[in-house]
Motif scaffolding. Structure first.
Motif, short mmCIF file in Angstrom:
data_model
loop_
_atom_site.label_atom_id
_atom_site.label_comp_id
_atom_site.label_asym_id
_atom_site.label_seq_id
_atom_site.Cartn_x
_atom_site.Cartn_y
_atom_site.Cartn_z
N THR A 82 38.14 33.46 53.56
CA THR A 82 39.22 34.05 52.76
C THR A 82 39.03 35.56 52.63
O THR A 82 39.96 36.35 52.82
CB THR A 82 39.28 33.40 51.37
OG1 THR A 82 39.53 32.01 51.51
CG2 THR A 82 40.37 34.04 50.51
N PHE A 83 37.79 35.97 52.30
CA PHE A 83 37.47 37.38 52.14
C PHE A 83 36.45 37.80 53.20
O PHE A 83 35.68 36.98 53.70
CB PHE A 83 36.90 37.66 50.75
CG PHE A 83 37.83 37.34 49.62
CD1 PHE A 83 38.84 38.22 49.26
CD2 PHE A 83 37.70 36.16 48.92
CE1 PHE A 83 39.70 37.93 48.21
CE2 PHE A 83 38.55 35.85 47.86
CZ PHE A 83 39.56 36.74 47.52
N TYR A 84 36.45 39.10 53.50
CA TYR A 84 35.46 39.65 54.43
C TYR A 84 35.11 41.06 54.00
O TYR A 84 35.97 41.83 53.56
CB TYR A 84 36.00 39.67 55.86
CG TYR A 84 35.04 40.31 56.84
CD1 TYR A 84 33.90 39.64 57.28
CD2 TYR A 84 35.25 41.62 57.28
CE1 TYR A 84 33.01 40.23 58.16
CE2 TYR A 84 34.36 42.22 58.16
CZ TYR A 84 33.24 41.52 58.59
OH TYR A 84 32.36 42.12 59.44
N ASP A 85 33.82 41.38 54.10
CA ASP A 85 33.36 42.74 53.78
C ASP A 85 32.48 43.23 54.92
O ASP A 85 31.55 42.53 55.34
CB ASP A 85 32.56 42.72 52.47
CG ASP A 85 32.18 44.13 52.03
OD1 ASP A 85 33.01 44.79 51.39
OD2 ASP A 85 31.06 44.55 52.33
N LEU A 96 42.54 36.02 42.32
CA LEU A 96 41.16 35.79 42.71
C LEU A 96 40.57 37.12 43.18
O LEU A 96 41.05 37.72 44.15
CB LEU A 96 41.08 34.75 43.83
CG LEU A 96 39.69 34.30 44.26
CD1 LEU A 96 38.93 33.66 43.11
CD2 LEU A 96 39.78 33.33 45.44
N VAL A 97 39.56 37.60 42.45
CA VAL A 97 38.97 38.91 42.71
C VAL A 97 37.66 38.75 43.47
O VAL A 97 36.79 37.98 43.06
CB VAL A 97 38.72 39.68 41.39
CG1 VAL A 97 38.12 41.05 41.67
CG2 VAL A 97 40.00 39.79 40.58
N ALA A 98 37.52 39.47 44.57
CA ALA A 98 36.27 39.51 45.34
C ALA A 98 35.64 40.89 45.19
O ALA A 98 36.30 41.91 45.37
CB ALA A 98 36.54 39.21 46.81
N GLN A 99 34.35 40.92 44.86
CA GLN A 99 33.65 42.19 44.63
C GLN A 99 32.39 42.25 45.47
O GLN A 99 31.63 41.28 45.54
CB GLN A 99 33.30 42.33 43.15
CG GLN A 99 32.55 43.62 42.80
CD GLN A 99 32.36 43.79 41.31
OE1 GLN A 99 33.32 43.88 40.57
NE2 GLN A 99 31.10 43.81 40.87
N THR A 138 38.70 43.62 45.87
CA THR A 138 40.02 43.35 46.43
C THR A 138 40.54 42.09 45.77
O THR A 138 39.76 41.30 45.21
CB THR A 138 39.97 43.18 47.97
OG1 THR A 138 41.31 43.23 48.47
CG2 THR A 138 39.33 41.85 48.36
N ASN A 139 41.87 41.88 45.80
CA ASN A 139 42.49 40.77 45.10
C ASN A 139 43.26 39.86 46.05
O ASN A 139 43.82 40.32 47.05
CB ASN A 139 43.47 41.28 44.04
CG ASN A 139 42.81 42.22 43.05
OD1 ASN A 139 41.67 42.04 42.68
ND2 ASN A 139 43.55 43.25 42.64
N ASP A 140 43.28 38.57 45.71
CA ASP A 140 44.14 37.61 46.38
C ASP A 140 45.01 36.97 45.31
O ASP A 140 44.53 36.17 44.49
CB ASP A 140 43.31 36.56 47.11
CG ASP A 140 44.19 35.52 47.81
OD1 ASP A 140 45.39 35.80 48.01
OD2 ASP A 140 43.68 34.44 48.16
#
Length: 313
Positions: free
Chosen positions: A111-114, A163-166, A173-175
């Protein structure tokens, strides 16, 4: 002979250290060393010494060209390297929950990538206005397991969340996603109800984590691999202090044209109760680690209550 040293705790125990001068020194003769160690066993030495000296252990220590060296340390990363915020390559978008049924949804790893922290991100679920979720809200989020979980009621409607990814440097970033509450399963006509009276206050049981634990425990009692067949119909306070009634239904027991499935209801009842109306030990073992069960009753529901007596235990 390099050294003979006496053990400081046992006066008759010695360590005998030696090297073999026939071995080459220019390179590490690993094959020859392995062959020597295969022959220099404790059993072989004790047999040769004929118990005049007893060998307790044999080992080797690598030195010289065979000495193991620590891997070189990597140079420290440049602290001026720019940190980029996470991205959302595969947003969640929408989750469908069913009224009365336990929802457990694990956020997919992609879902997220950094670019710096890869997938090692901390996740937080917030309301659409970025406020924290109420602890008593039906939907909660487990950041450790990256899971949405909860049991919605008929009163709960579709709602938007963030949904916040840190990353480790604090960039976020937000979803934005929607959780839909479908009422179809709750409004169907099922042929039996299962009522559990537990020694827990109603407001305590209504917390999302306790509902989840209870429903997952009931699924385990019946040997189900998931909780899809369990529908939480009602939670109500009893007259006894600190006691709550939890009413469940089994979604496989639909009312149909064939009449009341008494045989199936009786089979499920026998999983919970003995013939003398006492709760089975297996049920107590699974449930009582979290929930003290004081009574269980099973009864035909809806129109069948007019034609069949209750199974009350």
């Amino acid at each position: 002979v390099r050294e003979v040293r006496q053990n400081k705790y046992e006066s008759n125990l010695f360590t005998f250290v030696y090297t073999n001068e026939t071995l080459p020194k220019e390179y590490c003769p690993k094959v020859e060393l392995d062959q020597l160690m295969e022959r220099l066993t404790k059993q072989a030495l004790n047999a040769a010494l004929e118990r005049e000296i007893i060998v307790r252990n044999v080992n080797r220590e690598m030195v010289g060209s065979c000495q193991e060296r620590a891997p070189p340390k990597l140079p420290p990363q440049n602290s001026n390297t720019k940190n980029f915020p996470p991205s959302v390559p595969n947003p969640v978008d929408r989750i469908v929950a069913y009224a009365g049924q336990l929802l457990v949804f694990e956020v997919p790893k992609d879902t997220f990538y950094d670019p710096e922290d890869m997938l090692d991100l901390s996740l937080t679920l917030l309301n659409a206005d970025r406020s924290k979720l109420d602890p008593n809200h039906w939907l909660q989020f487990d950041p450790k397991n990256r899971e949405f979980y909860g049991v919605p009621s008929l009163a709960d409607k579709e709602q938007q969340y963030i949904l916040v990814a840190q990353d480790k440097q604090g960039l976020q970033t937000n979803d934005a996603l929607m959780v839909e509450v479908n009422q179809d399963k709750f409004k169907r006509d099922y042929s039996a109800t299962f009522e559990y009276q537990i020694d827990m206050a109603e407001d305590q049981f209504k917390k999302a984590d306790n509902k989840r634990k209870f429903i997952e425990a009931i699924a385990k009692v019946f040997g189900d691999s998931n909780t899809n067949n369990i529908l939480l119909k009602m939670v109500k306070r009893l007259n006894y202090a600190g006691r709550t009634s939890v009413v469940l239904q089994n979604t496989t027991l639909l009312n149909g044209l064939q009449g009341c499935p008494m045989a199936k209801i009786e089979k499920l009842r026998n999983v919970l109760l003995r013939q003398d109306r006492s709760v089975r030990d297996e049920v107590k073992t699974i449930l009582t680690s979290e929930f003290q069960i004081s009574q269980i009753s099973v009864s035909p529901a809806s129109k069948f209550e007019l034609f069949h007596p209750f199974f009350l235990y």
